[in-house]
Motif scaffolding. Structure first.
Motif, PDB file in Angstrom:
ATOM      1  N   LYS A  26       0.814  -1.216   0.000  1.00 23.73           N
ATOM      2  CA  LYS A  26       0.000   0.000   0.000  1.00 23.73           C
ATOM      3  C   LYS A  26       0.852   1.273   0.000  1.00 23.73           C
ATOM      4  O   LYS A  26       0.507   2.259  -0.656  1.00 23.73           O
ATOM      5  N   TYR A  27       1.969   1.262   0.726  1.00 26.72           N
ATOM      6  CA  TYR A  27       2.798   2.472   0.854  1.00 26.72           C
ATOM      7  C   TYR A  27       3.318   2.918  -0.517  1.00 26.72           C
ATOM      8  O   TYR A  27       3.208   4.089  -0.878  1.00 26.72           O
ATOM      9  N   GLN A  28       3.865   1.992  -1.285  1.00 26.57           N
ATOM     10  CA  GLN A  28       4.409   2.351  -2.599  1.00 26.57           C
ATOM     11  C   GLN A  28       3.299   2.709  -3.587  1.00 26.57           C
ATOM     12  O   GLN A  28       3.495   3.565  -4.448  1.00 26.57           O
ATOM     13  N   MET A  29       2.157   2.061  -3.452  1.00 30.63           N
ATOM     14  CA  MET A  29       1.023   2.408  -4.300  1.00 30.63           C
ATOM     15  C   MET A  29       0.594   3.849  -4.046  1.00 30.63           C
ATOM     16  O   MET A  29       0.369   4.633  -4.984  1.00 30.63           O
ATOM     17  N   ASN A  30       0.518   4.215  -2.773  1.00 27.70           N
ATOM     18  CA  ASN A  30       0.145   5.586  -2.419  1.00 27.70           C
ATOM     19  C   ASN A  30       1.207   6.587  -2.864  1.00 27.70           C
ATOM     20  O   ASN A  30       0.892   7.726  -3.221  1.00 27.70           O
ATOM     21  N   GLU A  31       2.470   6.171  -2.831  1.00 28.28           N
ATOM     22  CA  GLU A  31       3.555   7.029  -3.311  1.00 28.28           C
ATOM     23  C   GLU A  31       3.382   7.336  -4.796  1.00 28.28           C
ATOM     24  O   GLU A  31       3.572   8.476  -5.230  1.00 28.28           O
ATOM     25  N   PHE A  32       3.021   6.321  -5.582  1.00 29.02           N
ATOM     26  CA  PHE A  32       2.819   6.535  -7.019  1.00 29.02           C
ATOM     27  C   PHE A  32       1.607   7.429  -7.253  1.00 29.02           C
ATOM     28  O   PHE A  32       1.638   8.325  -8.116  1.00 29.02           O
ATOM     29  N   ALA A  33       0.543   7.231  -6.484  1.00 30.89           N
ATOM     30  CA  ALA A  33      -0.655   8.082  -6.600  1.00 30.89           C
ATOM     31  C   ALA A  33      -0.301   9.535  -6.270  1.00 30.89           C
ATOM     32  O   ALA A  33      -0.754  10.473  -6.945  1.00 30.89           O
ATOM     33  N   ALA A  34       0.538   9.721  -5.250  1.00 28.58           N
ATOM     34  CA  ALA A  34       0.964  11.074  -4.864  1.00 28.58           C
ATOM     35  C   ALA A  34       1.821  11.703  -5.962  1.00 28.58           C
ATOM     36  O   ALA A  34       1.738  12.917  -6.203  1.00 28.58           O
ATOM     37  N   LEU A  35       2.621  10.884  -6.639  1.00 25.25           N
ATOM     38  CA  LEU A  35       3.438  11.386  -7.752  1.00 25.25           C
ATOM     39  C   LEU A  35       2.547  11.892  -8.883  1.00 25.25           C
ATOM     40  O   LEU A  35       2.796  12.964  -9.451  1.00 25.25           O
ATOM     41  N   LEU A  36       1.502  11.137  -9.205  1.00 27.72           N
ATOM     42  CA  LEU A  36       0.560  11.573 -10.242  1.00 27.72           C
ATOM     43  C   LEU A  36      -0.049  12.918  -9.865  1.00 27.72           C
ATOM     44  O   LEU A  36      -0.144  13.828 -10.699  1.00 27.72           O
ATOM     45  N   GLU A  37      -0.463  13.019  -8.620  1.00 23.47           N
ATOM     46  CA  GLU A  37      -1.085  14.256  -8.130  1.00 23.47           C
ATOM     47  C   GLU A  37      -0.106  15.431  -8.237  1.00 23.47           C
ATOM     48  O   GLU A  37      -0.458  16.514  -8.709  1.00 23.47           O
ATOM     49  N   GLU A  38       1.120  15.193  -7.822  1.00 23.67           N
ATOM     50  CA  GLU A  38       2.130  16.255  -7.814  1.00 23.67           C
ATOM     51  C   GLU A  38       2.532  16.692  -9.216  1.00 23.67           C
ATOM     52  O   GLU A  38       2.701  17.883  -9.490  1.00 23.67           O
TER      53      GLU A  38
END
Length: 339
Positions: A26-38
């Motif tokens: 979950k942590y890395q998945m959320n990191e990728f989602a945050a990258l998309l957002e950023e």
């Protein structure tokens, strides 16, 4: 395509119309989602440009409708959609009726002003489903599986460098043994250690042991490790510390039993030619835990492991029926095991 390649494409302005993120990390998945957002949505536009939905209470038709609706006051929108069963073989217990054809039609002509990001907290997709095939063909599907043993240690080292400090030899290994394999917890522990060490500081094994407390499960893990290495004094010290923390002896015995059962399973599957990742998937364990269990397994014969598990089953019965004092019974078991 892997997450690293997909992240590079996003940074180069080549984002896909639909992403399907799945896996238990979950942590890395959320990191990728945050990258998309950023990377895709300026901070001042995020109130209008980011939509969060859940297929447990929102139909896939509504998701598609949202994607096809022109964004208000912003040029592009990012739609995050949580899911547990639409893309997997899991049973759908929700009351929402999904029409998969709505997504299939959308995949043929996705809106250029919307990006849909499906986030699935499951290890496997149901490859038989048309929607899975369609998203894999027309979008980007990324797997976020638990990191392997060496990968995990490398990730911890990298986190420390990003915080401006370094880990001495063996420190990353001790950190994972103390804190466990959850990346969220490890990230927080690395940040704490780096704050203690200061900019440019070096974190050694003693510092990790001083600042990172072990959970009951990790203490039992260390206890079995000490027994495997004939360090009976250290194993007993951990046992007495658990008692001071008011841990129930029956619970400690159950955790010891679980660890020895894992060691036996890993030993058996390794002898059959299974890889570390295959064993992890087979018994539902993190690859790093499989790595450590494999190291412990080499110090026990299969017959001895079976005898230990039989004795633990007998001890459990005696403790629960009052045939033996719980603390004394477990104490004697550890002494005999280390003899």
């Amino acid at each position: 395509m892997d997450a690293k390649t997909a992240a590079k494409a996003v940074k180069q302005g080549e984002a896909a119309s639909v992403y399907l993120l799945y896996g238990s990390e979950k942590y890395q998945m959320n990191e990728f989602a945050a990258l998309l957002e950023e990377q895709l949505i300026p901070k001042e536009e995020r109130d209008f440009a980011i939509v969060r939905l859940d297929l447990a209470d929102t139909s896939i038709q509504s998701v598609v409708e949202e994607a096809e609706t022109v964004p208000f006051m912003v040029p592009k929108k990012l739609i995050f959609v949580r899911d547990t069963s639409f893309f997997t073989a899991a049973k759908d217990n929700g009351k929402v009726e999904h029409r998969p054809e709505a997504l299939l039609d959308y995949m043929n002509n996705p809106a250029d002003y919307s990006i849909i990001v499906f986030m699935v907290q499951q290890d496997k997709l149901d490859e038989r489903k048309k929607v899975v095939k369609a998203v894999k063909k027309g979008g980007v599907a990324l797997s976020f599986a638990p990191l392997g043993g060496e990968e995990l240690l490398g990730w911890v080292d990298k986190q420390a460098r990003q915080q401006g400090c370094t880990l001495a030899d063996g420190a990353a290994d001790v950190l994972v043994r103390n804190a466990g394999t959850n990346l969220q917890s490890l990230s927080a522990e690395v940040e704490k250690l780096c704050l203690y060490a200061g900019e440019g500081g070096v974190i050694d094994v003693d510092t990790v042991n001083m600042l990172v407390a072990r959970s009951t499960e990790q203490n039992v893990f260390a206890l079995v490790e000490d027994i495997a290495n004939l360090r009976l004094d250290k194993a007993l010290a951990i046992f007495y510390e658990l008692l001071k923390q008011r841990e129930e002896p029956i619970k400690i015995a159950a955790l010891i039993t679980r660890q020895f059962r894992i060691i036996l399973q890993v030993k058996t599957l390794s002898s059959q030619g299974y890889t570390q990742q295959q064993i992890a998937s087979q018994i539902g364990l993190h690859p790093y835990a499989v790595k450590i269990a494999g190291e412990q397994a080499r110090k026990f014969e299969t017959v001895r492991l079976e005898r230990i598990l039989n004795r633990l089953a007998q001890l459990d019965y005696e403790m629960k029926t009052g045939a033996v004092d719980k603390v004394l019974g477990l104490e004697l078991f550890l002494l005999r095991l280390g003899a």
